[in-house]
Design an enzyme around this catalytic site. Structure first.
Site, PDB file in Angstrom:
ATOM      1  CB  SER A 177      -0.951  -0.007   1.189  1.00 16.48           C
ATOM      2  OG  SER A 177      -0.249  -0.218   2.390  1.00 16.48           O
ATOM      3  CG  HIS A 205      -3.802  -0.772  -2.442  1.00 17.03           C
ATOM      4  ND1 HIS A 205      -4.292   0.513  -2.449  1.00 17.03           N
ATOM      5  CD2 HIS A 205      -3.515  -1.065  -1.158  1.00 17.03           C
ATOM      6  CE1 HIS A 205      -4.287   0.987  -1.218  1.00 17.03           C
ATOM      7  NE2 HIS A 205      -3.823   0.043  -0.412  1.00 17.03           N
ATOM      8  CE  LYS A 236      -7.379   0.004   0.389  1.00 15.45           C
ATOM      9  NZ  LYS A 236      -7.822   1.045   1.338  1.00 15.45           N
TER      10      LYS A 236
HETATM   11  C1  LIG Z   1      -3.222  -3.613   1.755  1.00 17.63           C
HETATM   12  C2  LIG Z   1      -4.422  -3.142   2.520  1.00 17.63           C
HETATM   13  N1  LIG Z   1      -5.197  -4.062   3.108  1.00 17.63           N
HETATM   14  C3  LIG Z   1      -6.289  -3.706   3.808  1.00 17.63           C
HETATM   15  C4  LIG Z   1      -6.661  -2.382   3.938  1.00 17.63           C
HETATM   16  C5  LIG Z   1      -7.874  -2.018   4.734  1.00 17.63           C
HETATM   17  O1  LIG Z   1      -8.930  -1.745   3.883  1.00 17.63           O
HETATM   18  P1  LIG Z   1     -10.112  -0.750   4.299  1.00 17.63           P
HETATM   19  O2  LIG Z   1      -9.624   0.635   4.046  1.00 17.63           O
HETATM   20  O3  LIG Z   1     -11.219  -1.165   3.390  1.00 17.63           O
HETATM   21  O4  LIG Z   1     -10.419  -1.000   5.724  1.00 17.63           O
HETATM   22  C6  LIG Z   1      -5.898  -1.392   3.330  1.00 17.63           C
HETATM   23  C7  LIG Z   1      -6.282   0.024   3.455  1.00 17.63           C
HETATM   24  O5  LIG Z   1      -5.571   0.938   3.301  1.00 17.63           O
HETATM   25  C8  LIG Z   1      -4.743  -1.791   2.610  1.00 17.63           C
HETATM   26  O6  LIG Z   1      -3.958  -0.865   2.035  1.00 17.63           O
END
Ligand SMILES: Cc1ncc(COP(=O)(O)O)c(C=O)c1O
Length: 383
Positions: A177, A205, A236
């Site tokens: 991320s 992502h 996203k």
């Molecule tokens: C790799 C990754 N997994 C999980 C999440 C969590 O997702 P959410 O924003 O839907 O809670 C994020 C959020 O930034 C992320 O970047």
């Protein structure tokens, strides 16, 4: 409670204090803050559909038909027609037997990891995995070992030394991320098989962005059905909110029975499910959004390469401009902001010390002029 004041002062003194900016109006590539327009280069709304008329219409229809709240957890009485439709649609989209929806991606990771492994098990995790993976791992009480970022040799070393564990789970983001690079999944699967370890892949992502049909990195690498557990978000590229896990019926039924962040929380409002359904429909039907996103990604990267700007090994819409020094990164973010660009500094503990950065995210709706504007301002500040 003096420690609170002290800690806030420490954060301020170390240039680590975080503040919120308020966006007035909708989320799109242009946003309004304090009455001024900014070009956003930091949203995960990659396909710029969070404000798409098809999604807002679906939400309004759903609110008229189903009202707002779901009223209870999915297992009690919160499981409504749209939740069922969404889980079915996600499974069809990801080509898996079944799927389970959580209120957020964070909760999907926390609930899944902490119910799949526990005391006596081993989790092996990439150093740069998302915080929700780390928190889920801590909650699980399993032994937690970390390998250097994307370092397959270190991963195998941990597996070789792992003796006496009941279960082993290797977990990795597919697209990282804060770095935008891609996990070495082609190497991870055969090693996992050799050591009889399960693999969980977080496609947060990647969903909607990678692969010919937007199913993710697993699709783009021809590795679908290799992962035991595939996690993703609706927050996203899908433009809304929610997390999900796909897999076979047994896995999904297991999570429905065991994942505490699914069992003990209120279901998503039905209109949020309607938004996700409309978002997934757009992803399936509008390949041009992805084409335009990738054209922009490639153009942005070419412009950075002109000046040999360090953007790590990023491959997709997340492009980190790695500055290193904290104060300098804050300064660059301020200059960008003064010039109408929203792309905040990303600092420790979100990223390791000494790797502060401007985390740029590209959208399908950016134009060449938007990108040129960003690049011109960036190149005018000494990096
Ligand atoms: C790799 C990754 N997994 C999980 C999440 C969590 O997702 P959410 O924003 O839907 O809670 C994020 C959020 O930034 C992320 O970047």
């Amino acid at each position: 409670m003096d420690f609170i004041k002290q800690e806030l002062t420490n954060l301020r003194n170390n240039a680590l204090y975080r503040t919120l900016k308020t966006i007035d109006g909708s989320q799109s590539k242009k946003v309004i803050i304090d009455g001024k327009e900014y070009l956003s280069f930091c949203s995960n709304n990659y396909l710029d559909i969070a404000n798409h008329p098809a999604i807002t219409a679906a939400v309004i229809d759903a609110v008229k038909k189903y009202g707002w709240g779901a009223g209870a957890s999915m297992l009690v009485s919160g499981n409504m027609t749209l939740h069922k439709q969404l889980e079915k649609e996600i499974a069809q989209f990801k080509k898996t037997e079944d799927s389970i929806v959580f209120p957020t991606g964070f909760m999907a990771n926390v609930g899944t990891i902490s119910s799949i492994v526990g005391n006596g098990d081993l989790i092996i995790s990439d150093r740069l995995n998302h915080a929700s993976i780390v928190e889920g791992s801590k909650l699980s009480k399993a032994t937690f070992r970390v390998y250097a970022h994307c370092d397959i040799v270190r991963l195998e070393k941990i597996l070789k030394r792992a003796k006496g564990f009941r279960r082993i789970l290797i977990v990795t983001d597919s697209v990282f991320s804060m770095d935008g690079d891609i996990a070495p999944l082609k190497e991870i699967f055969p090693i996992a098989e050799e050591y009889n370890a399960m693999v969980m892949v977080d496609e947060a992502h990647a969903t909607g962005v990678f692969g010919e049909s937007g199913r993710g990195v697993l699709e783009s690498l021809g590795l679908e059905h290799k992962a035991d557990i595939v996690m993703g978000t609706l927050s996203k590229a899908v433009g809304g909110m929610g997390g999900f896990v796909c897999g076979n019926h047994d896995l999904v039924n297991y999570l429905r029975n065991k994942a505490k962040s699914f069992i003990y929380t209120t279901a998503l409002p039905p209109a949020v499910c309607a938004a996700a359904l409309a978002g997934l429909k757009l992803i399936k039907k509008s390949a041009e959004l992805r084409t335009s996103l990738w054209k922009n990604i490639n153009y942005f990267r070419e412009r950075l390469n002109e000046r040999k700007i360090n953007c790590g090994n990023s491959q997709g819409p997340i492009i980190p401009i790695i500055i290193g020094d904290l104060e300098k990164t804050n300064h660059i973010a301020e200059i960008l902001f003064e010039n109408g660009i929203l792309a905040p500094a990303i600092r420790p503990p979100t990223v390791p010390r000494g790797s502060s950065r401007i985390r740029v995210t590209i959208m399908s709706s950016h134009t060449k002029e938007d990108i040129d504007k960003f690049i011109t301002i960036l190149f005018n500040v000494t990096i």
